[in-house]
Design an enzyme around this catalytic site. Structure first.
Site, PDB file in Angstrom:
ATOM      1  N   GLY C  16     -18.506  56.632  59.151  1.00 35.46           N
ATOM      2  CA  GLY C  16     -18.200  56.335  57.759  1.00 35.46           C
ATOM      3  C   GLY C  16     -19.501  56.071  57.029  1.00 35.46           C
ATOM      4  O   GLY C  16     -20.578  56.491  57.475  1.00 35.46           O
ATOM      5  N   LYS C  40     -13.753  59.086  65.785  1.00 34.56           N
ATOM      6  CA  LYS C  40     -12.442  59.535  66.246  1.00 34.56           C
ATOM      7  C   LYS C  40     -11.756  60.438  65.221  1.00 34.56           C
ATOM      8  O   LYS C  40     -10.697  61.005  65.494  1.00 34.56           O
ATOM      9  CB  LYS C  40     -11.543  58.348  66.605  1.00 34.56           C
ATOM     10  CG  LYS C  40     -11.113  57.484  65.459  1.00 34.56           C
ATOM     11  CD  LYS C  40     -10.227  56.353  65.991  1.00 34.56           C
ATOM     12  CE  LYS C  40      -9.816  55.438  64.865  1.00 34.56           C
ATOM     13  NZ  LYS C  40      -9.004  54.309  65.326  1.00 34.56           N
ATOM     14  N   THR C  48     -14.102  54.871  54.390  1.00 36.16           N
ATOM     15  CA  THR C  48     -14.970  54.710  53.219  1.00 36.16           C
ATOM     16  C   THR C  48     -14.454  55.566  52.066  1.00 36.16           C
ATOM     17  O   THR C  48     -14.610  55.226  50.892  1.00 36.16           O
ATOM     18  CB  THR C  48     -16.406  55.173  53.552  1.00 36.16           C
ATOM     19  OG1 THR C  48     -16.838  54.565  54.761  1.00 36.16           O
ATOM     20  CG2 THR C  48     -17.369  54.829  52.435  1.00 36.16           C
ATOM     21  N   ALA C  51     -12.348  54.029  49.126  1.00 37.20           N
ATOM     22  CA  ALA C  51     -12.831  52.976  48.228  1.00 37.20           C
ATOM     23  C   ALA C  51     -12.941  53.515  46.817  1.00 37.20           C
ATOM     24  O   ALA C  51     -13.383  54.641  46.606  1.00 37.20           O
ATOM     25  CB  ALA C  51     -14.181  52.466  48.700  1.00 37.20           C
ATOM     26  N   PHE C 119     -17.156  43.470  37.377  1.00 40.05           N
ATOM     27  CA  PHE C 119     -16.267  43.435  38.526  1.00 40.05           C
ATOM     28  C   PHE C 119     -15.943  41.990  38.837  1.00 40.05           C
ATOM     29  O   PHE C 119     -16.732  41.095  38.551  1.00 40.05           O
ATOM     30  CB  PHE C 119     -16.912  44.130  39.729  1.00 40.05           C
ATOM     31  CG  PHE C 119     -15.975  45.089  40.419  1.00 40.05           C
ATOM     32  CD1 PHE C 119     -15.416  44.783  41.646  1.00 40.05           C
ATOM     33  CD2 PHE C 119     -15.641  46.294  39.821  1.00 40.05           C
ATOM     34  CE1 PHE C 119     -14.546  45.673  42.267  1.00 40.05           C
ATOM     35  CE2 PHE C 119     -14.777  47.186  40.437  1.00 40.05           C
ATOM     36  CZ  PHE C 119     -14.232  46.861  41.672  1.00 40.05           C
ATOM     37  N   ASP C 214     -11.349  49.168  66.414  1.00 43.52           N
ATOM     38  CA  ASP C 214     -11.830  49.655  67.707  1.00 43.52           C
ATOM     39  C   ASP C 214     -13.164  49.035  68.103  1.00 43.52           C
ATOM     40  O   ASP C 214     -13.326  48.503  69.203  1.00 43.52           O
ATOM     41  CB  ASP C 214     -11.987  51.184  67.674  1.00 43.52           C
ATOM     42  CG  ASP C 214     -10.680  51.887  67.337  1.00 43.52           C
ATOM     43  OD1 ASP C 214     -10.714  53.115  67.124  1.00 43.52           O
ATOM     44  OD2 ASP C 214      -9.632  51.225  67.266  1.00 43.52           O
ATOM     45  N   GLN C 233      -9.327  39.220  54.069  1.00 43.06           N
ATOM     46  CA  GLN C 233      -9.187  39.298  52.622  1.00 43.06           C
ATOM     47  C   GLN C 233      -7.973  40.106  52.219  1.00 43.06           C
ATOM     48  O   GLN C 233      -7.789  41.243  52.651  1.00 43.06           O
ATOM     49  CB  GLN C 233     -10.413  39.935  51.998  1.00 43.06           C
ATOM     50  CG  GLN C 233     -10.330  39.995  50.480  1.00 43.06           C
ATOM     51  CD  GLN C 233     -11.638  40.448  49.879  1.00 43.06           C
ATOM     52  OE1 GLN C 233     -12.028  41.596  50.025  1.00 43.06           O
ATOM     53  NE2 GLN C 233     -12.320  39.537  49.213  1.00 43.06           N
ATOM     54  N   HIS C 235      -6.194  41.946  49.149  1.00 42.72           N
ATOM     55  CA  HIS C 235      -6.433  42.455  47.796  1.00 42.72           C
ATOM     56  C   HIS C 235      -5.173  42.138  47.019  1.00 42.72           C
ATOM     57  O   HIS C 235      -4.068  42.462  47.474  1.00 42.72           O
ATOM     58  CB  HIS C 235      -6.684  43.957  47.834  1.00 42.72           C
ATOM     59  CG  HIS C 235      -7.179  44.523  46.545  1.00 42.72           C
ATOM     60  ND1 HIS C 235      -6.373  44.655  45.432  1.00 42.72           N
ATOM     61  CD2 HIS C 235      -8.398  44.965  46.172  1.00 42.72           C
ATOM     62  CE1 HIS C 235      -7.089  45.163  44.443  1.00 42.72           C
ATOM     63  NE2 HIS C 235      -8.318  45.357  44.864  1.00 42.72           N
ATOM     64  N   LEU C 245      -4.030  50.751  47.455  1.00 43.48           N
ATOM     65  CA  LEU C 245      -4.763  49.818  46.622  1.00 43.48           C
ATOM     66  C   LEU C 245      -4.789  50.274  45.174  1.00 43.48           C
ATOM     67  O   LEU C 245      -5.068  51.435  44.889  1.00 43.48           O
ATOM     68  CB  LEU C 245      -6.195  49.709  47.162  1.00 43.48           C
ATOM     69  CG  LEU C 245      -7.171  48.775  46.470  1.00 43.48           C
ATOM     70  CD1 LEU C 245      -8.177  48.298  47.495  1.00 43.48           C
ATOM     71  CD2 LEU C 245      -7.910  49.465  45.356  1.00 43.48           C
ATOM     72  N   GLU C 248      -9.397  47.093  41.576  1.00 44.53           N
ATOM     73  CA  GLU C 248      -9.827  45.984  40.740  1.00 44.53           C
ATOM     74  C   GLU C 248     -10.236  46.465  39.361  1.00 44.53           C
ATOM     75  O   GLU C 248     -10.089  45.759  38.369  1.00 44.53           O
ATOM     76  CB  GLU C 248     -11.031  45.358  41.434  1.00 44.53           C
ATOM     77  CG  GLU C 248     -11.561  44.163  40.765  1.00 44.53           C
ATOM     78  CD  GLU C 248     -11.987  43.131  41.778  1.00 44.53           C
ATOM     79  OE1 GLU C 248     -11.878  43.397  42.990  1.00 44.53           O
ATOM     80  OE2 GLU C 248     -12.417  42.061  41.344  1.00 44.53           O
ATOM     81  N   ARG C 288     -10.633  37.578  44.441  1.00 43.92           N
ATOM     82  CA  ARG C 288      -9.420  38.121  45.033  1.00 43.92           C
ATOM     83  C   ARG C 288      -8.570  37.081  45.751  1.00 43.92           C
ATOM     84  O   ARG C 288      -7.344  37.104  45.658  1.00 43.92           O
ATOM     85  CB  ARG C 288      -9.799  39.207  46.024  1.00 43.92           C
ATOM     86  CG  ARG C 288     -10.488  40.331  45.334  1.00 43.92           C
ATOM     87  CD  ARG C 288     -11.117  41.275  46.318  1.00 43.92           C
ATOM     88  NE  ARG C 288     -11.531  42.476  45.611  1.00 43.92           N
ATOM     89  CZ  ARG C 288     -11.895  43.597  46.195  1.00 43.92           C
ATOM     90  NH1 ARG C 288     -11.892  43.663  47.508  1.00 43.92           N
ATOM     91  NH2 ARG C 288     -12.268  44.626  45.495  1.00 43.92           N
ATOM     92  N   HIS C 356      -6.928  43.841  52.932  1.00 47.07           N
ATOM     93  CA  HIS C 356      -7.835  44.861  52.436  1.00 47.07           C
ATOM     94  C   HIS C 356      -9.136  44.911  53.217  1.00 47.07           C
ATOM     95  O   HIS C 356      -9.673  45.981  53.480  1.00 47.07           O
ATOM     96  CB  HIS C 356      -8.132  44.575  50.963  1.00 47.07           C
ATOM     97  CG  HIS C 356      -9.027  45.579  50.327  1.00 47.07           C
ATOM     98  ND1 HIS C 356      -8.776  46.930  50.377  1.00 47.07           N
ATOM     99  CD2 HIS C 356     -10.172  45.448  49.624  1.00 47.07           C
ATOM    100  CE1 HIS C 356      -9.745  47.573  49.736  1.00 47.07           C
ATOM    101  NE2 HIS C 356     -10.598  46.695  49.266  1.00 47.07           N
ATOM    102  N   ARG C 391     -15.058  38.062  50.220  1.00 50.24           N
ATOM    103  CA  ARG C 391     -15.986  39.074  49.739  1.00 50.24           C
ATOM    104  C   ARG C 391     -15.729  39.377  48.270  1.00 50.24           C
ATOM    105  O   ARG C 391     -14.583  39.499  47.835  1.00 50.24           O
ATOM    106  CB  ARG C 391     -15.816  40.357  50.550  1.00 50.24           C
ATOM    107  CG  ARG C 391     -16.657  41.516  50.037  1.00 50.24           C
ATOM    108  CD  ARG C 391     -16.439  42.759  50.893  1.00 50.24           C
ATOM    109  NE  ARG C 391     -15.132  43.339  50.707  1.00 50.24           N
ATOM    110  CZ  ARG C 391     -14.827  44.217  49.760  1.00 50.24           C
ATOM    111  NH1 ARG C 391     -15.745  44.582  48.884  1.00 50.24           N
ATOM    112  NH2 ARG C 391     -13.606  44.702  49.676  1.00 50.24           N
ATOM    113  N   SER C 396     -19.082  45.505  49.351  1.00 55.40           N
ATOM    114  CA  SER C 396     -19.024  46.126  50.685  1.00 55.40           C
ATOM    115  C   SER C 396     -19.564  47.533  50.721  1.00 55.40           C
ATOM    116  O   SER C 396     -20.139  47.951  51.729  1.00 55.40           O
ATOM    117  CB  SER C 396     -17.606  46.101  51.250  1.00 55.40           C
ATOM    118  OG  SER C 396     -16.797  46.988  50.558  1.00 55.40           O
TER     119      SER C 396
END
Lengths: 249, 138, 582
Positions: C16, C40, C48, C51, C119, C214, C233, C235, C245, C248, C288, C356, C391, C396
């Site tokens: 990712g 995998k 990723t 997002a 944000f 994993d 966390q 969301h 999602l 935000e 959040r 989330h 967070r 992130s």
């Protein structure tokens, strides 16, 4: 009120049989269930041996493309009730070798993505990367933005008869990706990509069937990208013939 | 456990070949093949047209002779069909033009409909000019 | 069946944002190194990609690194290690510009400079964004860039089942090649885990099917501690059925959260006063965890709505108008239409808190190194910690770049001073191959369905270790998880084939999730305070005297995990009160 619907699912288990079979499953018909939910229901409750790819369940990862009643779709975005009364035929994406059940071999696609050099190419004589961003106005961003939306779901390759007949064809998504960089004002690699794109299995193999753009779930319009490149490429060729001393693009 | 000497088979992938008549199952494909086949008529008509031009170059007798030979029913039917086919060819071509040509004026894209209409307009204008040249009597 | 052997200098598990950034960092640090990247799924499928909102980095003149640090630290309720945060905010702008040079299509101002938007929890505007598909564009940019380097060899759709550890060092991994079912051992001088979080331990989550923790389990089983696992966390706005999602950004552009009476209920929870335009760090732009907690309280008061998938409230953006919605939030509109058949231009969106992000993860230092020599971690799988107890949105994605690069550099440095590989690795790999066969492939007669075990795990985690916890609920869940671990020995694997056996993958993922669930519950049990996203009904106050420390969960064979503590690094910002809307 129909409460259940049947799925005829393509099964291929190379360790057991050399030919594929169709297996029928009955699943609940819920208003908010998509084909993928039905497949997960089958795997969780009915037949754990069914293999398929999926991840995000929201049309952005590109994993869950399959043929549903002969059309390539994202199974996470196809509501079951749209296909009522059924049965619904679910098969792996067309034009790709089948590894197992609904899973196809996609290494050819990955190779083609790499071949078009999908990264920002800058001329060597430039100074080291500047400390600030390259300028790009919203209008310049809009020039290539559409082609940057490709989620690599390969529905376009499944829909392209040329790819089916000529597996060497570079293909819609790869060419659209090349255009995404060619049209990015920060990129200076059009010359480098031109050789590949104008090769026999590049843009000229496309006969503008247009199905790629029709099935694209993200509105990328790869057919348009290819035709634009043809027009642009032809124009460039004429310019190089008529104005041999002009600046190369 | 060392068994590197045992040749391990890779599972066989299943290839689904494309049949010759792959295009008969969907209307979109049939239209596409029809559109592509119009090129045969375009080519055929182009050949006849070139022969026409050649006959003009050879003088009024050659021209009259060639015109006479074109009056057989088979060729009249061909010309009628070719006209329809070429209309289909032109319309599909102009409708696809916006996808192939993206024109920007300043920061704004010219709408696709406008590009298609410009092509049609050009077609009409050129046809009108040619018709005037051909029908205008000295 | 034996394993096939491969070698590389640095092995990255997970492709990712963090994994791909780490791969590029290794190449740039030392172009002679051979890098293996295992995933995998194909890299473009990594989570990723989903997002949406953006990635934070200071670039505006009215902003400062200290402001970004303070926002992150206070948002994290003072659990963030401040040295890590300071390093993070400093490197963030450089990483983002680097990504721009690599082609990322950041949204722009009219003058061509990168645009930033407000944000939640951030006092200044510093969130870079690419429309509302930031993660998608970042991932594809990174992935396409890795194609430039011949030194990076990818092992797509290979599933790691165990880390190879010998002589006190991590020296590689054992993986199943999913297409053929063959097992491989890949030895390396350093291993970087970038496998993401573990949202799938919970029932309602924004996370994709692949987020099964994993890497966390792999490290945990290698006796590497998992840090701060109690901090999960939620969301505050996810679609009830699918967990999708609703970004935000929907709130930062001006959306309102309304209960069943159409009332903007957040004003009852010390988050400021309702204003017509969004105000940074206030009301709907509060952090959040506070928004999720407000939902639970509303639910207890009976002021939430009820649907076929549980309770929810409404997110209203109708007042923004069609033009703004189509320009700034096109993806949100598309999601609502396609997955819940709702047009947010005309209707309100049903939302509820969904898991989330995992603040906790594999314990690393600020260079991405775990306590196990040779093992590094970056991204959501790791806990440095910069996110602390909660967070802030848009930190992130930046974290992937900053710590992906750091871990890559650190790994490259370690490997450049080469050490020889242990001779025992091949034997260890063979043992692992035998274990997989014995436990899953050759097993017959199991009676427990994978889906049933998973469902029970979900139910108990949401009930006992959800937004609000207590000793009673946690102990109950602990009991359920322990019994699920027992019943797991009797799991039924109906697919014994080798070719692309996804049931095998699912059952191993379930085993990972059960281990992680244990760590989460134990960590939550031991932290007898409320801080950030960890809320204890029986200990509602924050306790800096005892708990200004990270929890470290160590796996114990056949026993409950052992929880130790390690103090939080405080540099320039002594613990204060998190205040919002004032």
């Amino acid at each position: 009120m129909q409460t259940h619907i049947s799925l005829d699912v393509f099964r291929y288990r190379p360790e057991q049989e050399s030919e594929p079979v169709f297996q029928r499953y009955e699943v609940p018909l819920r208003k908010d269930w998509v084909i993928l939910d039905a497949l997960n229901y089958i795997k969780d409750q009915v037949d754990g041996t069914l293999s398929f790819r999926w991840s995000c369940r929201m049309g952005v990862c590109g994993s869950c493309g399959m043929m549903v009643n002969g059309t390539p779709v994202l199974t996470c975005a196809s509501f079951l009730e749209k296909f009522a009364p059924g049965p619904i035929r679910v098969e792996p994406l067309e034009n790709f070798p089948v590894v197992r059940d609904l899973v196809i071999e996609m290494s050819d696609f990955m190779d083609k993505l790499k071949k078009v050099k999908p990264w920002i190419i800058r001329r060597e004589e430039e100074e080291k990367s500047p400390a600030t961003e390259y300028l790009q106005t919203p209008s310049q961003l809009a020039d290539y933005k559409q082609y940057s939306m490709c989620i690599n779901c390969m529905l376009c390759y499944a829909a392209c008869p040329v790819y089916g007949l000529e597996p060497g064809f570079t293909g819609p998504a790869a060419i659209a990706l090349a255009q995404r960089y060619n049209l990015d004002n920060r990129d200076q690699g059009q010359q480098e990509r031109m050789e590949l794109l104008s090769a026999d299995d590049g843009i000229w193999q496309c006969t503008f069937v247009g199905e790629c753009s029709a099935v694209c779930p993200k509105g990328v319009d790869p057919a348009g990208a290819i035709q634009r490149y043809k027009v642009g490429g032809a124009g460039d060729w004429w310019k190089s013939v008529l104005l041999p001393f002009g600046k190369g693009s | 456990m060392e068994n590197l000497t045992i040749k391990e088979k890779r599972p066989k992938k299943y290839i689904r070949p494309m049949p010759i008549f792959w295009w008969v199952h969907r209307w979109v494909h049939i239209k596409f093949i029809a559109r592509e086949l119009t090129s045969v008529f375009v080519a055929a008509y182009a050949v006849i047209f070139l022969l026409y031009v050649r006959s003009i170059g050879r003088g009024p007798d050659a021209f009259a002779d060639f015109s006479e030979r074109l009056r057989v029913p088979a060729l009249i039917v061909f010309h009628a069909v070719a006209l329809l086919v070429l209309l289909f060819h032109s319309i599909t071509w102009f409708n696809l033009a916006p996808q192939a040509m993206v024109i920007k004026i300043g920061d704004r894209k010219v709408p696709g409909v406008v590009i298609a209409l410009l092509n049609y307009a050009g077609w009409v204008v050129i046809s009108a000019v040619l018709a005037w040249i051909m029908l205008h009597k000295q | 069946m034996s394993s096939h052997q491969h070698e590389c200098d640095v092995l990255i598990i997970g492709a990712g944002g963090a994994g791909l950034r780490a791969a590029i960092a290794v190449v740039e640090a030392n172009p002679k190194l051979k890098i293996g990247v295992i995933s995998k799924v194909y890299p473009m499928r990594s989570h990723t990609v989903s997002a949406e909102g953006g990635a934070a980095a200071v670039i505006k003149s009215n902003d400062s690194l200290d402001h970004h640090s303070y926002d992150t630290i206070s948002g994290g309720d003072w659990m963030s290690d401040q040295d890590a945060v300071e390093a993070f905010v400093q490197e963030a702008p450089k990483e983002m510009i680097r990504l721009e040079h690599w082609g990322c299509p950041w949204s722009r101002q009219e003058d061509g400079l990168v645009a930033v938007r407000p944000f939640g929890g951030m006092k200044n505007e510093r969130t870079w964004f690419a429309a509302d598909k930031t993660g998608f564009h970042m991932l594809h940019t990174l992935f396409q860039n890795t194609l430039k380097y011949e030194q990076i060899e990818r092992f797509d759709e290979w599933f790691v089942t165990k880390l190879l550890v010998d002589d006190g060092r991590c020296q590689g991994a054992v993986a199943i090649e999913m297409a053929t079912g063959k097992m491989h051992s890949i030895t390396a001088g350093a291993v970087i885990l970038c496998t993401g979080g573990c949202g799938k331990v919970f029932p309602y989550t924004t996370n994709a099917n692949i987020k099964t923790g994993d890497g966390m389990a792999l490290a945990y089983r290698a006796n590497v501690p998992l840090k701060d696992m109690e901090f999960v966390q939620y969301h505050p706005t996810g679609l009830p059925f699918t967990g999708i999602l609703i970004t935000e950004a929907t709130r930062s552009e001006g959306g309102h959260l309304l209960n069943k009476d159409g009332y903007r209920y957040l004003q009852d929870y010390d988050l400021g006063r309702p204003e017509p335009k969004p105000v940074l760090r206030s009301m709907e732009l509060g952090p959040r965890d506070r928004l999720s907690q407000a939902f639970v309280k509303e639910q207890e008061k009976g002021r939430t709505l009820t649907g076929p998938y549980g309770s929810f409230v409404h997110l209203d953006i109708r007042h923004l108008g069609e033009k703004i919605i189509n320009a700034k939030l096109p993806f949100v509109r598309e999601l609502c239409l396609k997955y819940e058949n709702i047009d947010p231009i005309k209707e309100m969106i049903p939302v509820r808190p969904v898991v989330h992000y995992m603040m906790g993860g594999i314990h690393t230092d600020i260079h991405g190194a775990t306590p196990l020599e040779g093992l590094y971690a970056a991204g959501e799988v790791a806990c440095v910690s910069i996110n602390g107890a909660n967070r802030l949105g848009s930190n992130s994605l930046t974290e992937l770049l900053v710590f992906g690069a750091r871990a890559g550099k650190s790994a490259a440095e370690l490997v450049s001073g080469k050490k020889s590989k242990s001779t025992a690795l091949h034997a260890l790999a063979s043992e692992e191959v035998a274990r997989i066969e014995r436990q899953f492939l050759k097993k017959t007669g199991g009676t427990e369905r994978i889906a049933d075990l998973r469902k029970e795990m979900h139910q108990t985690m949401e009930a006992g270790a959800g937004i609000y916890r207590s000793e009673a609920t946690l102990l109950k869940s602990q009991g359920v998880i322990q019994s699920l671990q027992e019943r797991f020995h009797n799991v039924s694997v109906s697919d014994a084939s080798r070719t692309f056996n996804t049931e095998l993958i699912s059952v191993i993922e379930l085993s990972y999730m059960l281990d992680i669930a244990e760590a989460i519950i134990q960590s939550a049990l031991h932290r007898k305070e409320s801080r950030g996203s960890h809320q204890r009904n029986d200990y509602p106050k924050r306790d800096d005297t005892t708990y200004l420390a990270h929890s470290l969960a160590y796996r114990k064979e056949k026993e409950l995990p052992e929880i130790k503590y390690s103090p939080v690094t405080i540099t320039r910002w002594p613990p204060g009160e998190r205040v919002y809307g004032r």
